[in-house]
Design a protein around this motif. Structure first.
Motif, PDB file in Angstrom:
ATOM      1  N   VAL A 155      10.479  38.261  13.738  1.00 13.26           N
ATOM      2  CA  VAL A 155       9.740  37.234  13.183  1.00 13.26           C
ATOM      3  C   VAL A 155      10.291  36.981  11.826  1.00 13.26           C
ATOM      4  CG1 VAL A 155       7.775  37.538  14.740  1.00 13.26           C
ATOM      5  CG2 VAL A 155       7.882  38.784  12.520  1.00 13.26           C
ATOM      6  N   PRO A 156      10.256  35.868  11.327  1.00 13.14           N
ATOM      7  CA  PRO A 156      10.666  35.574   9.908  1.00 13.14           C
ATOM      8  C   PRO A 156       9.793  36.325   8.860  1.00 13.14           C
ATOM      9  CG  PRO A 156      10.666  33.629  11.126  1.00 13.14           C
ATOM     10  CD  PRO A 156       9.744  34.661  12.030  1.00 13.14           C
ATOM     11  N   PRO A 163       6.773  32.958   9.579  1.00 10.80           N
ATOM     12  CA  PRO A 163       6.503  32.907  11.284  1.00 10.80           C
ATOM     13  C   PRO A 163       5.517  31.958  11.765  1.00 10.80           C
ATOM     14  CG  PRO A 163       5.127  34.827  10.199  1.00 10.80           C
ATOM     15  CD  PRO A 163       6.030  34.323   9.054  1.00 10.80           C
ATOM     16  N   ALA A 194       3.098  25.600  15.739  1.00 11.82           N
ATOM     17  CA  ALA A 194       3.859  26.737  16.108  1.00 11.82           C
ATOM     18  C   ALA A 194       3.054  27.471  17.246  1.00 11.82           C
ATOM     19  CB  ALA A 194       4.332  27.926  15.079  1.00 11.82           C
ATOM     20  N   THR A 196       9.711  27.686  14.193  1.00 13.28           N
ATOM     21  CA  THR A 196       9.682  28.876  14.878  1.00 13.28           C
ATOM     22  C   THR A 196       9.837  28.827  16.595  1.00 13.28           C
ATOM     23  OG1 THR A 196       8.731  30.119  13.066  1.00 13.28           O
ATOM     24  CG2 THR A 196       8.925  31.227  15.416  1.00 13.28           C
ATOM     25  N   LEU A 239      15.113  32.659  10.072  1.00 16.68           N
ATOM     26  CA  LEU A 239      15.724  31.969  11.209  1.00 16.68           C
ATOM     27  C   LEU A 239      16.496  30.659  10.339  1.00 16.68           C
ATOM     28  CD1 LEU A 239      12.725  31.808  13.519  1.00 16.68           C
ATOM     29  CD2 LEU A 239      14.818  32.980  13.921  1.00 16.68           C
TER      30      LEU A 239
END
Length: 421
Positions: free
Chosen positions: A251-252, A319, A353, A324, A267
């Motif tokens: 995950v970011p 995230p 998201a 995402t 990302l």
């Protein structure tokens, strides 16, 4: 050992042309110029190599770098006659250790291996050794550019990417070798894993005949390939494959190791990196960059203080970002087969998201689409998009509709992301 002579039953496919998969030396002609696909085993680039790629994209291509679903890099918009200079630059940077093998160095690896305390082994030594063995083998130069190796440190992230040869670490210093989606695995000692992957690939070529490019295309002979590989390795007999539950992609944000060291995960929106974004990545990286199969980048041992700088150039560091889990092919105007400018349309249909990943395709070829469950959004020839929730490899017909209006399309995609039937 079983005899592996190609036979009419050796493959489940028939092809009348060779593998045209592009590479760094075999360029593909697209509507926006020539395209080079540069294999980056495990997605691992030194900072110096990343800088060479960035300059090549700016000086020879369209200025951007495009990440693929295998953690490789594409340079698009290359001018006619620039292929030789690109190859020279890549060779000088160590990105073409073997010209004969440059299209077959397709290796994905757990991108956070050795960084976050998860997994059962650091697969980076496997990665280096497997790449060396591939480049040293005359036989493996015959692999298709579509053949894929996956090195999973045990967390299950790349084990679910549909590789032809998968190595997965297990507790106690062991590994399991799986070929395609075989119901059997070969138990190994961890130190034998890279050679086992090489042996499996060489035996695949011996049994593939003229048509098969992937293990999945062997049909019934896939089981024989597993047994033959175990025999050649003098490994224990294959055993039933355990249930491999896929793990989430990185995950970011910031990733913290048990010793407190931080690494960064970002990302790239739709896998496209501008010159400014790539420059910021190479500036924020300490030693290397790791490109992920989910069109992201890991910066090992980089401080969290760099996250605002990365976000400022448009990289995804949160995230909760609506970007995402969103992917797309190049679409128009780069691809003449595409029915739509899917990247522009994606931006108009972003929703909240969460839920299934979404992949937008400009035509039925669905270039670059992910493995596993996802929302399939495909442009239609007469306009609009067909939206389907894909689970276990099958589209759920009840969620398949064609949508023309942006608001209706956005609602359909959002509904499909949470579809559970």
């Amino acid at each position: 050992m079983p005899s592996f002579r190609p036979s009419p039953q050796a493959t489940a496919v028939s092809r009348d042309r060779g593998d045209a998969c592009p590479g760094a030396l075999r360029l593909h002609t697209a509507d926006d110029g020539a395209l080079a696909r540069i294999r980056i085993p495990g997605g691992v680039l030194s900072v110096g190599q990343a800088q060479v790629l960035g300059r090549a994209a700016q000086e020879l291509g369209d200025g951007e770098l495009h990440l693929t679903s295998r953690g490789n890099v594409q340079v698009r918009g290359l001018e006619p006659g620039s292929g030789g200079e690109l190859a020279e630059r890549l060779g000088a940077a160590g990105l073409l250790p073997s010209w004969r093998h440059e299209r077959v160095r397709n290796i994905v690896a757990s991108p956070l291996s050795g960084l976050d305390g998860r997994g059962f082994t650091d697969v980076r030594p496997w990665l280096r050794e497997l790449d060396r063995l591939l480049c040293a083998s005359e036989v493996t130069a015959g692999l298709s550019g579509r053949f894929l190796f996956a090195l999973d440190d045990g967390r299950g992230d790349v084990a679910g990417l549909g590789a032809d040869v998968t190595l997965r670490a297990v507790p106690g210093g062991g590994a399991l070798l799986r070929l395609g989606a075989s119901a059997s695995v070969v138990p190994l000692h961890a130190e034998d894993a890279p050679r086992a992957a090489l042996v499996a690939a060489e035996l695949f070529l011996a049994t593939a005949g003229d048509g098969a490019w992937r293990v999945s295309e062997l049909g019934e002979r896939g089981a024989e390939l597993v047994s033959a590989t175990a025999h050649r390795l003098r490994a224990p007999r294959p055993t039933a494959a355990p249930a491999w539950h896929p793990a989430a992609e990185p995950v970011p944000g910031s990733v913290t190791a048990p010793d407190g060291t931080t690494s960064l995960s970002v990302l790239a929106p739709l896998g496209r990196l501008t010159a400014a974004q790539w420059t910021e990545l190479t500036t924020s990286a300490r030693h290397e960059l790791r490109l992920t199969p989910w069109r992201g980048v890991i910066l090992p041992a980089s401080p969290a203080s760099r996250l605002p700088h990365l976000a400022a150039v448009g990289l995804i560091t949160d995230p909760a970002s609506a970007w995402t889990g969103i992917g797309a092919c190049i679409g128009r105007p780069g691809c003449g087969k595409s029915h739509a400018d899917v990247r522009a349309d994606t931006a108009t249909a972003l929703g909240p998201a969460g839920g299934l990943p979404v992949y937008w395709s400009g035509c039925e070829r669905r270039c670059g689409r992910p493995q596993g469950d996802h929302v399939d959004v495909v442009a239609e020839q007469d306009g609009g998009y067909r939206v389907s929730a894909v689970r276990d490899g099958h589209a759920r017909a009840a969620t398949t509709h064609t949508h023309h209006h942006p608001s209706a399309l956005a609602a359909a995609v959002a509904a499909a992301r949470t579809h559970t039937q």
